[in-house]
Write a protein that holds these residues in place. Structure first.
Motif, PDB file in Angstrom:
ATOM      1  N   MET A  76      13.378 -13.200  -4.230  1.00 31.17           N
ATOM      2  CA  MET A  76      12.853 -14.220  -3.331  1.00 31.17           C
ATOM      3  C   MET A  76      11.329 -14.225  -3.391  1.00 31.17           C
ATOM      4  N   THR A  77      10.737 -15.402  -3.452  1.00 29.31           N
ATOM      5  CA  THR A  77       9.283 -15.492  -3.514  1.00 29.31           C
ATOM      6  C   THR A  77       8.664 -15.196  -2.164  1.00 29.31           C
ATOM      7  N   ALA A  78       7.383 -14.808  -2.197  1.00 27.76           N
ATOM      8  CA  ALA A  78       6.677 -14.539  -0.948  1.00 27.76           C
ATOM      9  C   ALA A  78       6.597 -15.791  -0.092  1.00 27.76           C
ATOM     10  N   ASN A  79       6.410 -16.958  -0.738  1.00 33.18           N
ATOM     11  CA  ASN A  79       6.345 -18.206   0.021  1.00 33.18           C
ATOM     12  C   ASN A  79       7.647 -18.478   0.759  1.00 33.18           C
ATOM     13  N   ARG A  80       8.776 -18.203   0.090  1.00 29.23           N
ATOM     14  CA  ARG A  80      10.059 -18.453   0.746  1.00 29.23           C
ATOM     15  C   ARG A  80      10.263 -17.474   1.894  1.00 29.23           C
ATOM     16  N   GLN A  81       9.902 -16.230   1.706  1.00 32.08           N
ATOM     17  CA  GLN A  81      10.017 -15.259   2.791  1.00 32.08           C
ATOM     18  C   GLN A  81       9.169 -15.678   3.987  1.00 32.08           C
ATOM     19  N   THR A  82       7.966 -16.142   3.721  1.00 30.01           N
ATOM     20  CA  THR A  82       7.082 -16.601   4.797  1.00 30.01           C
ATOM     21  C   THR A  82       7.684 -17.802   5.502  1.00 30.01           C
ATOM     22  N   SER A  83       8.257 -18.715   4.742  1.00 24.11           N
ATOM     23  CA  SER A  83       8.874 -19.908   5.335  1.00 24.11           C
ATOM     24  C   SER A  83      10.049 -19.527   6.211  1.00 24.11           C
ATOM     25  N   TRP A  84      10.878 -18.590   5.748  1.00 21.88           N
ATOM     26  CA  TRP A  84      12.021 -18.157   6.544  1.00 21.88           C
ATOM     27  C   TRP A  84      11.561 -17.472   7.827  1.00 21.88           C
ATOM     28  N   ALA A  85      10.524 -16.655   7.727  1.00 20.15           N
ATOM     29  CA  ALA A  85       9.996 -15.986   8.928  1.00 20.15           C
ATOM     30  C   ALA A  85       9.447 -17.009   9.914  1.00 20.15           C
ATOM     31  N   PHE A  86       8.775 -18.034   9.404  1.00 19.13           N
ATOM     32  CA  PHE A  86       8.250 -19.099  10.262  1.00 19.13           C
ATOM     33  C   PHE A  86       9.400 -19.836  10.945  1.00 19.13           C
ATOM     34  N   ALA A  87      10.454 -20.159  10.186  1.00 22.22           N
ATOM     35  CA  ALA A  87      11.601 -20.877  10.745  1.00 22.22           C
ATOM     36  C   ALA A  87      12.294 -20.048  11.818  1.00 22.22           C
ATOM     37  N   ASP A  88      12.397 -18.729  11.581  1.00 27.36           N
ATOM     38  CA  ASP A  88      13.102 -17.876  12.533  1.00 27.36           C
ATOM     39  C   ASP A  88      12.352 -17.775  13.857  1.00 27.36           C
ATOM     40  N   ALA A  89      11.034 -17.882  13.803  1.00 25.93           N
ATOM     41  CA  ALA A  89      10.220 -17.760  15.017  1.00 25.93           C
ATOM     42  C   ALA A  89       9.786 -19.115  15.569  1.00 25.93           C
ATOM     43  N   TYR A  90      10.303 -20.201  14.999  1.00 23.01           N
ATOM     44  CA  TYR A  90       9.832 -21.552  15.352  1.00 23.01           C
ATOM     45  C   TYR A  90      10.044 -21.866  16.830  1.00 23.01           C
ATOM     46  N   VAL A  91      11.216 -21.510  17.377  1.00 26.39           N
ATOM     47  CA  VAL A  91      11.484 -21.719  18.802  1.00 26.39           C
ATOM     48  C   VAL A  91      11.211 -20.404  19.515  1.00 26.39           C
ATOM     49  N   ALA A  92      10.175 -20.376  20.324  1.00 22.89           N
ATOM     50  CA  ALA A  92       9.750 -19.142  20.988  1.00 22.89           C
ATOM     51  C   ALA A  92      10.770 -18.698  22.034  1.00 22.89           C
ATOM     52  N   GLU A  93      10.941 -17.394  22.170  1.00 24.17           N
ATOM     53  CA  GLU A  93      11.820 -16.844  23.186  1.00 24.17           C
ATOM     54  C   GLU A  93      10.989 -16.358  24.375  1.00 24.17           C
ATOM     55  N   ASP A  94      11.586 -16.484  25.567  1.00 21.03           N
ATOM     56  CA  ASP A  94      10.862 -16.117  26.778  1.00 21.03           C
ATOM     57  C   ASP A  94      11.047 -14.637  27.114  1.00 21.03           C
ATOM     58  N   GLU A  95      10.475 -14.236  28.226  1.00 26.35           N
ATOM     59  CA  GLU A  95      10.492 -12.827  28.625  1.00 26.35           C
ATOM     60  C   GLU A  95      11.906 -12.318  28.879  1.00 26.35           C
ATOM     61  N   VAL A  96      12.765 -13.165  29.453  1.00 26.46           N
ATOM     62  CA  VAL A  96      14.134 -12.737  29.741  1.00 26.46           C
ATOM     63  C   VAL A  96      14.890 -12.443  28.445  1.00 26.46           C
ATOM     64  N   LEU A  97      14.750 -13.311  27.463  1.00 28.83           N
ATOM     65  CA  LEU A  97      15.411 -13.072  26.189  1.00 28.83           C
ATOM     66  C   LEU A  97      14.889 -11.797  25.522  1.00 28.83           C
ATOM     67  N   ARG A  98      13.610 -11.566  25.627  1.00 32.80           N
ATOM     68  CA  ARG A  98      13.054 -10.337  25.050  1.00 32.80           C
ATOM     69  C   ARG A  98      13.604  -9.116  25.784  1.00 32.80           C
ATOM     70  N   TRP A  99      13.780  -9.219  27.108  1.00 32.09           N
ATOM     71  CA  TRP A  99      14.359  -8.119  27.889  1.00 32.09           C
ATOM     72  C   TRP A  99      15.795  -7.852  27.438  1.00 32.09           C
ATOM     73  N   ALA A 100      16.585  -8.917  27.287  1.00 30.71           N
ATOM     74  CA  ALA A 100      17.976  -8.756  26.844  1.00 30.71           C
ATOM     75  C   ALA A 100      18.032  -8.163  25.443  1.00 30.71           C
ATOM     76  N   ARG A 101      17.109  -8.573  24.581  1.00 25.94           N
ATOM     77  CA  ARG A 101      17.035  -8.036  23.224  1.00 25.94           C
ATOM     78  C   ARG A 101      16.733  -6.531  23.247  1.00 25.94           C
ATOM     79  N   ASP A 102      15.813  -6.130  24.124  1.00 25.50           N
ATOM     80  CA  ASP A 102      15.471  -4.712  24.254  1.00 25.50           C
ATOM     81  C   ASP A 102      16.681  -3.901  24.730  1.00 25.50           C
ATOM     82  N   ARG A 103      17.453  -4.455  25.689  1.00 25.07           N
ATOM     83  CA  ARG A 103      18.644  -3.737  26.176  1.00 25.07           C
ATOM     84  C   ARG A 103      19.662  -3.585  25.051  1.00 25.07           C
ATOM     85  N   ALA A 104      19.810  -4.610  24.217  1.00 28.83           N
ATOM     86  CA  ALA A 104      20.740  -4.532  23.086  1.00 28.83           C
ATOM     87  C   ALA A 104      20.299  -3.454  22.107  1.00 28.83           C
ATOM     88  N   ARG A 105      19.013  -3.420  21.827  1.00 29.67           N
ATOM     89  CA  ARG A 105      18.479  -2.442  20.886  1.00 29.67           C
ATOM     90  C   ARG A 105      18.735  -1.016  21.403  1.00 29.67           C
TER      91      ARG A 105
END
Length: 210
Positions: free
Chosen positions: A1-30
């Motif tokens: 995979m090219t660096a450009n494609r990896q960067t694009s995928w990372a951008f797409a994955d973070a495109y919709v920001a998550e709020d504090e509650v989602l981050r809290w739930a993510r931390d509990r899962a981890r």
């Protein structure tokens, strides 16, 4: 995979920001050693729930509520999420997360138990979307139950079908990966389904019931 494609995928994955509650739930899962849908996969779940104007959604695998929050945000304001998990303590974290996100208690129905024991008790053709994020050994059974549960035009979605690249790896693989390959073939070849494989998170397999 090219660096450009990896960067694009990372951008797409973070495109919709998550709020504090989602981050809290993510931390509990981890902390509990659970996998959660990625932010990009969560955003896709919101979109899919909204696209079918979902009023009734069934979720296999509550976890700590990350995917459930995304689904509820995409559903109709009067929609109800029925979520199943064998671990009641995980569902308690999800209850807290849903409440902190502003969802009324009647927006979610929590059912503790093994999915294949619970799903047969749910209504035929009573759901607009079924989201499957449970035991990968049981995905073919989840597919059969989903076809029964979904209305015509409803969506079934499976999370994690890439299995961190193992699904397409030519080397020997564990049984759970073989089950995922079987699932991918069955969905693609089914005359009852219109499928698509979305390269978000660890892979979302989506299909509309004809």
């Amino acid at each position: 995979m090219t660096a450009n494609r990896q960067t694009s995928w990372a951008f797409a994955d973070a495109y919709v920001a998550e709020d504090e509650v989602l981050r809290w739930a993510r931390d509990r899962a981890r902390e509990a050693g659970l996998r959660s849908v990625s932010p990009g996969a969560g955003a896709a779940l919101r979109l899919l729930a909204a696209s079918v104007d979902a009023k009734a959604v069934a979720e296999i695998g509550t976890g700590t509520g990350v995917s459930g929050i995304h689904l509820l945000h995409g559903m109709r304001p009067d929609g109800v999420l029925t979520t199943v998990d064998p671990e009641p303590e995980h569902q308690q974290f999800a209850r807290q997360a849903f409440r902190a996100s502003g969802f009324a208690s009647n927006r979610a129905r929590f059912i503790p138990g093994r999915a294949l024991d619970v799903l047969p008790r749910l209504a035929d053709a009573g759901y607009d979307l079924v989201f499957c994020d449970g035991d990968r050994q049981e995905v073919m059974d989840y597919l059969a139950e989903s076809l029964r549960l979904l209305r015509q035009g409803g969506l079934v979605v499976f999370e994690g079908v890439f299995a961190h690249g193992r699904t397409v790896d030519s080397g020997p693989q564990p049984t759970e990966v073989l089950r995922l390959r079987e699932l991918l073939r069955a969905v693609r070849e089914s005359q009852e389904l219109v499928p698509s494989l979305l390269p978000v998170g660890d892979g979302l397999l989506c299909a509309v019931k004809r």
